[in-house]
Write a protein that holds these residues in place. Structure first.
Motif, PDB file in Angstrom:
ATOM      1  N   GLY A 147       9.037  32.404  26.509  1.00 54.80           N
ATOM      2  CA  GLY A 147       9.963  33.517  26.389  1.00 54.80           C
ATOM      3  C   GLY A 147      11.303  33.308  27.035  1.00 54.80           C
ATOM      4  O   GLY A 147      12.233  34.093  26.800  1.00 54.80           O
ATOM      5  N   HIS A 148      11.433  32.286  27.885  1.00 50.38           N
ATOM      6  CA  HIS A 148      12.706  31.994  28.556  1.00 50.38           C
ATOM      7  C   HIS A 148      13.252  33.216  29.294  1.00 50.38           C
ATOM      8  O   HIS A 148      14.461  33.460  29.325  1.00 50.38           O
ATOM      9  CB  HIS A 148      13.737  31.460  27.556  1.00 50.38           C
ATOM     10  N   GLY A 149      12.352  33.967  29.893  1.00 46.55           N
ATOM     11  CA  GLY A 149      12.761  35.100  30.715  1.00 46.55           C
ATOM     12  C   GLY A 149      13.225  36.321  29.955  1.00 46.55           C
ATOM     13  O   GLY A 149      13.752  37.262  30.553  1.00 46.55           O
ATOM     14  N   ARG A 150      13.024  36.339  28.629  1.00 45.63           N
ATOM     15  CA  ARG A 150      13.501  37.474  27.833  1.00 45.63           C
ATOM     16  C   ARG A 150      12.324  38.142  27.130  1.00 45.63           C
ATOM     17  O   ARG A 150      11.558  37.472  26.434  1.00 45.63           O
ATOM     18  CB  ARG A 150      14.514  36.991  26.790  1.00 45.63           C
ATOM     19  N   PRO A 151      12.168  39.448  27.289  1.00 45.35           N
ATOM     20  CA  PRO A 151      11.069  40.148  26.624  1.00 45.35           C
ATOM     21  C   PRO A 151      11.361  40.398  25.153  1.00 45.35           C
ATOM     22  O   PRO A 151      12.516  40.359  24.728  1.00 45.35           O
ATOM     23  CB  PRO A 151      10.986  41.474  27.387  1.00 45.35           C
ATOM     24  N   GLY A 170       6.342  36.887  28.299  1.00 46.18           N
ATOM     25  CA  GLY A 170       7.718  36.904  27.818  1.00 46.18           C
ATOM     26  C   GLY A 170       8.599  37.910  28.526  1.00 46.18           C
ATOM     27  O   GLY A 170       8.569  39.102  28.226  1.00 46.18           O
ATOM     28  N   GLY A 171       9.369  37.451  29.505  1.00 45.46           N
ATOM     29  CA  GLY A 171      10.327  38.316  30.166  1.00 45.46           C
ATOM     30  C   GLY A 171       9.738  39.326  31.126  1.00 45.46           C
ATOM     31  O   GLY A 171      10.431  40.256  31.550  1.00 45.46           O
ATOM     32  N   LEU A 172       8.481  39.178  31.485  1.00 43.54           N
ATOM     33  CA  LEU A 172       7.877  40.110  32.431  1.00 43.54           C
ATOM     34  C   LEU A 172       8.318  39.784  33.852  1.00 43.54           C
ATOM     35  O   LEU A 172       8.538  38.622  34.200  1.00 43.54           O
ATOM     36  CB  LEU A 172       6.350  40.047  32.339  1.00 43.54           C
ATOM     37  N   ASP A 173       8.432  40.822  34.673  1.00 43.00           N
ATOM     38  CA  ASP A 173       8.774  40.630  36.080  1.00 43.00           C
ATOM     39  C   ASP A 173       8.216  41.814  36.872  1.00 43.00           C
ATOM     40  O   ASP A 173       7.656  42.750  36.278  1.00 43.00           O
ATOM     41  CB  ASP A 173      10.290  40.477  36.276  1.00 43.00           C
ATOM     42  N   PRO A 174       8.346  41.808  38.210  1.00 42.68           N
ATOM     43  CA  PRO A 174       7.776  42.912  38.989  1.00 42.68           C
ATOM     44  C   PRO A 174       8.339  44.281  38.625  1.00 42.68           C
ATOM     45  O   PRO A 174       7.645  45.292  38.766  1.00 42.68           O
ATOM     46  CB  PRO A 174       8.139  42.540  40.434  1.00 42.68           C
ATOM     47  N   ALA A 175       9.575  44.325  38.144  1.00 45.38           N
ATOM     48  CA  ALA A 175      10.217  45.604  37.851  1.00 45.38           C
ATOM     49  C   ALA A 175       9.810  46.198  36.506  1.00 45.38           C
ATOM     50  O   ALA A 175       9.835  47.422  36.336  1.00 45.38           O
ATOM     51  CB  ALA A 175      11.740  45.444  37.900  1.00 45.38           C
ATOM     52  N   ASN A 176       9.436  45.357  35.528  1.00 45.46           N
ATOM     53  CA  ASN A 176       9.163  45.900  34.195  1.00 45.46           C
ATOM     54  C   ASN A 176       7.718  45.775  33.746  1.00 45.46           C
ATOM     55  O   ASN A 176       7.365  46.262  32.676  1.00 45.46           O
ATOM     56  CB  ASN A 176      10.098  45.264  33.151  1.00 45.46           C
TER      57      ASN A 176
END
Length: 227
Positions: A147-151, A170-176
């Protein structure tokens, strides 16, 4: 083939003992070791062996490969003895089935999603892979998959057959991640760049934050569905 009986959290692209320890301390169900040379998360067999020895029996070990033939996959499986094989290339359903037979390992197949039409492939792979990982499609000029950091648009998954259980990436992080779980209702989540301070450099604090946020959101979703 195999339905996910409980929510799974996977931290992928680990490459150091410190970050592996952080993933295990946080309660990751699976850890991923990346064998794609073009990825900033690539690990050598020697380093992977060190990490696998630390993780064995504590969390499930997943090896990520891209368009490998059966011989190479078998050699890796025999050398590292992972719990899972993750296929992140253009492997066809027949190739997925062949790699599963040859290695004797359960297989996770990643599929890139950018639009609703991309979901048509899920059914064909669902019948040959043990788990499906729905990831964002990489940019056309990307040097490596993922995903290259993009959801992608998680609402696209509303049209997926509920019986076709999947993990989300794909683009997942602690905030989303909580929002993603609420919308997509996956059977698990997989993160790599979303817990990094720089490409390929995992951040122990972000790993802990991600696992905690994902676990809380999954528990909340289970409670609401059983209420």
């Amino acid at each position: 083939m195999t339905d996910l009986s409980s929510f799974a959290i996977k931290i992928c692209g680990l490459s150091t003992p410190e970050t592996l320890e952080a993933a295990m301390a946080g309660g990751a169900d699976m850890i991923g070791l990346n064998f794609h040379p073009k990825s900033p998360r690539f690990v050598t067999l020697e380093r992977a062996g060190e990490l696998a020895a630390m993780a064995r029996g504590k969390t499930e070990i997943v090896v990520l490969i891209v368009d490998w033939d059966e011989r190479r996959a078998v050699e890796l499986a025999e050398a590292l003895k992972p719990d899972w094989l993750q296929l992140h290339g253009r492997e066809t359903p027949d190739e997925v089935a062949a790699l599963r037979r040859a290695t004797g390992l359960p297989v996770m197949k990643a599929l890139g999603i950018a639009e609703a039409a991309d979901l048509a492939a899920v059914g064909a792979y669902h019948s040959v892979a043990d788990r499906i990982l729905l990831d964002a499609k990489p940019p056309k000029d990307a040097a490596f998959p993922g995903g290259h950091g993009r959801p992608f648009d998680w609402s696209l998954l509303a049209g997926l057959d509920p019986a076709q259980r999947f993990m989300l990436s794909g683009g997942l992080d602690p905030a989303n991640v909580a929002q993603a779980i609420g919308i997509a209702r996956p059977a698990g989540v997989d993160v790599s760049s979303g817990v990094e301070s720089a490409p390929g450099v995992k951040d122990p604090a972000r790993i802990a934050e991600f696992i905690a946020a994902a676990r809380k959101a999954a528990a909340a979703g289970q409670e609401s569905s059983s209420a």
